[in-house]
Write an enzyme that holds these catalytic residues in place. Sequence first.
Site, PDB file in Angstrom:
ATOM      1  N   HIS A  66     116.330  30.812 -36.122  1.00 50.78           N
ATOM      2  CA  HIS A  66     116.221  32.041 -35.530  1.00 50.78           C
ATOM      3  C   HIS A  66     116.845  32.171 -34.475  1.00 50.78           C
ATOM      4  CE1 HIS A  66     113.676  34.963 -33.370  1.00 50.78           C
ATOM      5  NE2 HIS A  66     113.918  34.359 -32.030  1.00 50.78           N
ATOM      6  N   GLU A 123     116.780  38.736 -34.016  1.00 50.14           N
ATOM      7  CA  GLU A 123     115.737  39.617 -33.434  1.00 50.14           C
ATOM      8  C   GLU A 123     116.651  40.285 -32.311  1.00 50.14           C
ATOM      9  OE1 GLU A 123     112.195  38.586 -29.966  1.00 50.14           O
ATOM     10  OE2 GLU A 123     113.065  36.893 -31.271  1.00 50.14           O
TER      11      GLU A 123
END
Length: 151
Positions: A66, A123
Site C-alpha cells: 500500500h 491512494e
Amino acid sequence: MIKGLYEAHLPVTNLQVSIEFYQKLGLKLYKHTSKVAFFWISEGESWLGLWEGAEASIPYHVSLRHIAFQVDLEDIKQAKAWLEERGINVRATFGLEPKEPIVIPNQAHAMIYFDDPDGNHLEFITRLPQEIDRSDKLYLSEFENLYLSKK
C-alpha cells in the site's frame, strides 16, 4: 528529525507494464534496470521503487502493498475524473462506492483508492482542516457540509 517519507517499494510482475502505469500517474522515471525501476514522487525528496519478481504474486496485505500519495484538497476533488481519463478505475472502500473521495472525519483525511496492474493498493490522500468527532466514513461533500455548517 523526520520530515516525510523518502522511499517506498512495491513488487510487480511486469516491470514495463508498471512503468507505463506509474507514468500515467505523472511520476517521473528516474532510472531502471531490467528488474528494478525508480520513480521520483517529488524530485530529490521522495521516490518509489518497483521490483519485478515472484514476490508480486504474494497475496495482498495492507502493511506490505500500500502506498498513499499526498495531494492537495482541490486535486483530490478532481482525482476520480483524472484517474479515469488515464484508464485507471477508482475502487470502492469502507463499503462506499467510489463516486467521490471518502473522509474519515475523526482523522480529517480525504482519500480515494485505486490499484496498480499488480493489485498493489494505491491512494491519493489529503489532510483536511478540522477533525469532527465521528468515526463513520462519509463522502467529502458531506464532510464539507458538516464542517462548513460548524464555522
